[in-house]
Scaffold this active site. Structure first.
Site, PDB file in Angstrom:
ATOM      1  N   SER A  31      -4.626  -1.464   0.316  1.00 41.31           N
ATOM      2  CA  SER A  31      -5.468  -2.582  -0.127  1.00 41.31           C
ATOM      3  C   SER A  31      -5.722  -2.528  -1.637  1.00 41.31           C
ATOM      4  CB  SER A  31      -6.807  -2.545   0.611  1.00 41.31           C
ATOM      5  OG  SER A  31      -7.691  -3.455  -0.006  1.00 41.31           O
ATOM      6  N   LEU A  32      -5.762  -3.717  -2.228  1.00 40.38           N
ATOM      7  CA  LEU A  32      -6.034  -3.826  -3.666  1.00 40.38           C
ATOM      8  C   LEU A  32      -7.520  -4.042  -3.929  1.00 40.38           C
ATOM      9  CD1 LEU A  32      -2.998  -6.143  -4.337  1.00 40.38           C
ATOM     10  CD2 LEU A  32      -3.205  -3.757  -5.066  1.00 40.38           C
ATOM     11  N   SER A  33      -8.310  -4.144  -2.858  1.00 40.91           N
ATOM     12  CA  SER A  33      -9.745  -4.395  -3.035  1.00 40.91           C
ATOM     13  C   SER A  33     -10.485  -3.231  -3.694  1.00 40.91           C
ATOM     14  CB  SER A  33     -10.398  -4.758  -1.700  1.00 40.91           C
ATOM     15  OG  SER A  33      -9.943  -6.021  -1.288  1.00 40.91           O
TER      16      SER A  33
ATOM     17  N   LYS B 162     -10.869  -9.984  11.662  1.00 40.71           N
ATOM     18  CA  LYS B 162     -11.585 -11.152  11.137  1.00 40.71           C
ATOM     19  C   LYS B 162     -12.196 -12.028  12.232  1.00 40.71           C
ATOM     20  CE  LYS B 162      -9.140 -11.866   6.774  1.00 40.71           C
ATOM     21  NZ  LYS B 162      -8.497 -12.847   5.889  1.00 40.71           N
TER      22      LYS B 162
ATOM     23  N   ASP C 244     -12.532 -16.386   1.655  1.00 36.18           N
ATOM     24  CA  ASP C 244     -11.176 -16.877   1.368  1.00 36.18           C
ATOM     25  C   ASP C 244     -11.227 -18.348   0.956  1.00 36.18           C
ATOM     26  OD1 ASP C 244      -9.753 -14.543   1.854  1.00 36.18           O
ATOM     27  OD2 ASP C 244      -9.450 -14.991   3.981  1.00 36.18           O
TER      28      ASP C 244
ATOM     29  N   THR D 290       4.631 -24.414  14.126  1.00 36.97           N
ATOM     30  CA  THR D 290       4.132 -24.748  15.466  1.00 36.97           C
ATOM     31  C   THR D 290       3.195 -25.934  15.302  1.00 36.97           C
ATOM     32  OG1 THR D 290       4.203 -22.392  15.973  1.00 36.97           O
ATOM     33  CG2 THR D 290       2.983 -23.790  17.513  1.00 36.97           C
TER      34      THR D 290
ATOM     35  N   GLU E  80       1.499 -27.838  17.221  1.00 33.50           N
ATOM     36  CA  GLU E  80       0.210 -27.885  17.949  1.00 33.50           C
ATOM     37  C   GLU E  80      -0.892 -27.195  17.139  1.00 33.50           C
ATOM     38  OE1 GLU E  80       3.029 -26.661  19.334  1.00 33.50           O
ATOM     39  OE2 GLU E  80       3.526 -28.420  20.559  1.00 33.50           O
TER      40      GLU E  80
HETATM   41  P1  NAP Z   1      -1.072 -15.723  10.131  1.00 32.95           P
HETATM   42  O1  NAP Z   1      -2.429 -16.055  10.653  1.00 32.95           O
HETATM   43  O2  NAP Z   1      -0.211 -14.790  10.891  1.00 32.95           O
HETATM   44  O3  NAP Z   1      -0.277 -17.126   9.962  1.00 32.95           O
HETATM   45  C1  NAP Z   1       1.051 -17.136   9.544  1.00 32.95           C
HETATM   46  C2  NAP Z   1       1.465 -18.564   9.213  1.00 32.95           C
HETATM   47  O4  NAP Z   1       2.792 -18.526   8.677  1.00 32.95           O
HETATM   48  C3  NAP Z   1       1.523 -19.490  10.422  1.00 32.95           C
HETATM   49  O5  NAP Z   1       1.186 -20.796  10.014  1.00 32.95           O
HETATM   50  C4  NAP Z   1       3.000 -19.399  10.812  1.00 32.95           C
HETATM   51  O6  NAP Z   1       3.466 -20.511  11.550  1.00 32.95           O
HETATM   52  C5  NAP Z   1       3.651 -19.380   9.465  1.00 32.95           C
HETATM   53  N1  NAP Z   1       4.992 -18.802   9.473  1.00 32.95           N
HETATM   54  C6  NAP Z   1       5.330 -17.492   9.674  1.00 32.95           C
HETATM   55  N2  NAP Z   1       6.667 -17.336   9.571  1.00 32.95           N
HETATM   56  C7  NAP Z   1       7.182 -18.574   9.303  1.00 32.95           C
HETATM   57  C8  NAP Z   1       8.509 -19.071   9.107  1.00 32.95           C
HETATM   58  N3  NAP Z   1       9.576 -18.241   9.120  1.00 32.95           N
HETATM   59  N4  NAP Z   1       8.657 -20.382   8.813  1.00 32.95           N
HETATM   60  C9  NAP Z   1       7.585 -21.213   8.765  1.00 32.95           C
HETATM   61  N5  NAP Z   1       6.312 -20.803   8.961  1.00 32.95           N
HETATM   62  C10 NAP Z   1       6.107 -19.501   9.232  1.00 32.95           C
HETATM   63  O7  NAP Z   1      -1.159 -15.139   8.656  1.00 32.95           O
HETATM   64  P2  NAP Z   1      -2.284 -15.429   7.537  1.00 32.95           P
HETATM   65  O8  NAP Z   1      -3.364 -14.435   7.664  1.00 32.95           O
HETATM   66  O9  NAP Z   1      -2.618 -16.875   7.612  1.00 32.95           O
HETATM   67  O10 NAP Z   1      -1.490 -15.089   6.192  1.00 32.95           O
HETATM   68  C11 NAP Z   1      -0.460 -15.933   5.700  1.00 32.95           C
HETATM   69  C12 NAP Z   1      -0.071 -15.463   4.300  1.00 32.95           C
HETATM   70  O11 NAP Z   1      -1.160 -15.663   3.420  1.00 32.95           O
HETATM   71  C13 NAP Z   1       0.289 -13.965   4.226  1.00 32.95           C
HETATM   72  O12 NAP Z   1       1.359 -13.809   3.348  1.00 32.95           O
HETATM   73  C14 NAP Z   1      -0.962 -13.344   3.636  1.00 32.95           C
HETATM   74  O13 NAP Z   1      -0.674 -12.180   2.877  1.00 32.95           O
HETATM   75  C15 NAP Z   1      -1.436 -14.461   2.711  1.00 32.95           C
HETATM   76  N6  NAP Z   1      -2.876 -14.411   2.442  1.00 32.95           N
HETATM   77  C16 NAP Z   1      -3.239 -14.334   1.137  1.00 32.95           C
HETATM   78  C17 NAP Z   1      -4.571 -14.335   0.810  1.00 32.95           C
HETATM   79  C18 NAP Z   1      -4.952 -14.254  -0.630  1.00 32.95           C
HETATM   80  O14 NAP Z   1      -6.127 -13.975  -0.926  1.00 32.95           O
HETATM   81  N7  NAP Z   1      -4.034 -14.506  -1.556  1.00 32.95           N
HETATM   82  C19 NAP Z   1      -5.557 -14.391   1.809  1.00 32.95           C
HETATM   83  C20 NAP Z   1      -5.147 -14.471   3.142  1.00 32.95           C
HETATM   84  C21 NAP Z   1      -3.795 -14.477   3.446  1.00 32.95           C
HETATM   85  P3  NAP Z   1       3.317 -20.556  13.170  1.00 32.95           P
HETATM   86  O15 NAP Z   1       1.916 -20.996  13.430  1.00 32.95           O
HETATM   87  O16 NAP Z   1       4.338 -21.522  13.591  1.00 32.95           O
HETATM   88  O17 NAP Z   1       3.580 -19.156  13.669  1.00 32.95           O
END
Ligand code: NAP
Length: 282
Positions: free
Chosen positions: A30-32, A81, A116, A165, A167
């Site tokens: 973690s970078l926190s 979370k 967030d 997805t 839905e």
């Molecule tokens: P998550 O709940 O697992 O959701 C993943 C999302 O990515 C879903 O919408 C999923 O679609 C989609 N996805 C995954 N593989 C895909 C593909 N090959 N093609 C198209 N869509 C795809 O993950 P999360 O927590 O939302 O995190 C998502 C990203 O945001 C991560 O990289 C995370 O590190 C980043 N993030 C960054 C911050 C920040 O502060 N910068 C904060 C939170 C998260 P489906 O619903 O169809 O599976």
């Protein structure tokens, strides 16, 4: 009683030193910690930020223990979370998003927030991207997508959620309400007409791929990526090549931390010191 959820707010640790931290699994990289400890140093706060990987079956005990030990605040990351949500008094925004990423132990019961969402709007604002009245496409409807969609809609942006997805996109759009629309990845063509595009999928993290076809990007667009490793994703490279403004994922990460710091301490966050500490490690 074993099933009670009475949380005792304890006394500060040591000679007034405050303890903050992160619970999740994994939290090793973690970078926190460096980001928050840079903030404590900059404002002269006697505090430490530590990481914990609690036993998933004993999460409630872990939170009771943190409160009883006088821990001041915890950030929460994957996979806790949603689970933490039921164990704290979540504020209205965290309730609507359905996830808590920041716990404040200064009240009993502890309060839960989702920073967030503020991370998204503060990152955009800091980088000069106007959100009020803008037309945005959010790609992704997972945890990050939910925070992004609610944050933008609350800031007066009209939001279209596109997700693999469909839905899930529809469910999110219905939860956000108002004029929020939803579609599958085939609806990404709407980016051609949009002012703002936010990638909230994990695409671009593992491989040099973009979730949005480059031909949809244009010079009147601002593009923010939630992905921060790598810092310069394929999407952001394509966006810059199309003449769009870009905001990398470290800004969102930074400002969720800034928001948590300010809620916990009441101090204005030393944004530059936190940003420097974060970027030095990316
Ligand atoms: P998550 O709940 O697992 O959701 C993943 C999302 O990515 C879903 O919408 C999923 O679609 C989609 N996805 C995954 N593989 C895909 C593909 N090959 N093609 C198209 N869509 C795809 O993950 P999360 O927590 O939302 O995190 C998502 C990203 O945001 C991560 O990289 C995370 O590190 C980043 N993030 C960054 C911050 C920040 O502060 N910068 C904060 C939170 C998260 P489906 O619903 O169809 O599976």
């Amino acid at each position: 009683a074993p099933d009670s959820r009475v949380l005792i707010v304890g006394t500060p640790v040591g000679s007034g030193m405050q303890v903050f931290g992160l619970i999740g699994n994994p939290v090793e990289h973690s970078l926190s910690p460096p980001m928050h400890e840079a903030a404590y140093e900059a404002v002269g706060l006697d505090a430490r930020y530590v990481t914990f990987e609690p036993d998933p079956d004993r999460l409630e005990t872990a939170l009771d223990g943190a409160a009883a030990l006088g821990v001041s605040g915890l950030n929460v990351t994957i996979p806790f979370k949603q689970d933490v949500f039921d164990l704290v008094e979540a504020d209205d925004l965290a309730r609507r998003i359905g996830a808590v990423n920041t716990i404040d132990f200064s009240t009993d019961p502890p309060r839960g927030y989702n920073t967030d969402a503020a991370g998204v709007t503060r990152a955009l604002d800091h980088n000069g991207v106007a959100v009020e009245g803008a037309d945005a496409v959010v790609v992704g409807a997972g945890g990050a997508g939910r925070a992004v969609a609610f944050a933008l809609a609350d800031a007066g942006t009209s939001v279209h959620v596109a997700n693999r997805t469909v839905e899930r996109a529809e469910e999110l759009a219905a939860a956000v309400g108002g004029e929020t629309t939803a579609g599958g990845l085939d609806s990404l063509e709407r980016v051609r007409e949009a002012d703002l595009l936010v990638n909230a999928t994990s695409v671009g993290m593992e491989e040099d791929a973009s979730p949005v076809p480059a031909e949809y990007l244009h010079g009147d667009l601002a593009v923010m990526d939630a992905v921060y490793a790598p810092i310069e994703t394929r999407l952001l490279r394509d966006a810059a090549a199309a003449g769009a403004d870009t905001v990398d994922g470290a800004w969102m990460l930074l400002f969720q931390g800034v928001e948590a710091f300010e809620r916990w301490t009441g101090h204005e966050a030393p944004v530059e010191a936190m940003n420097e500490a974060l970027r030095a490690r990316l």
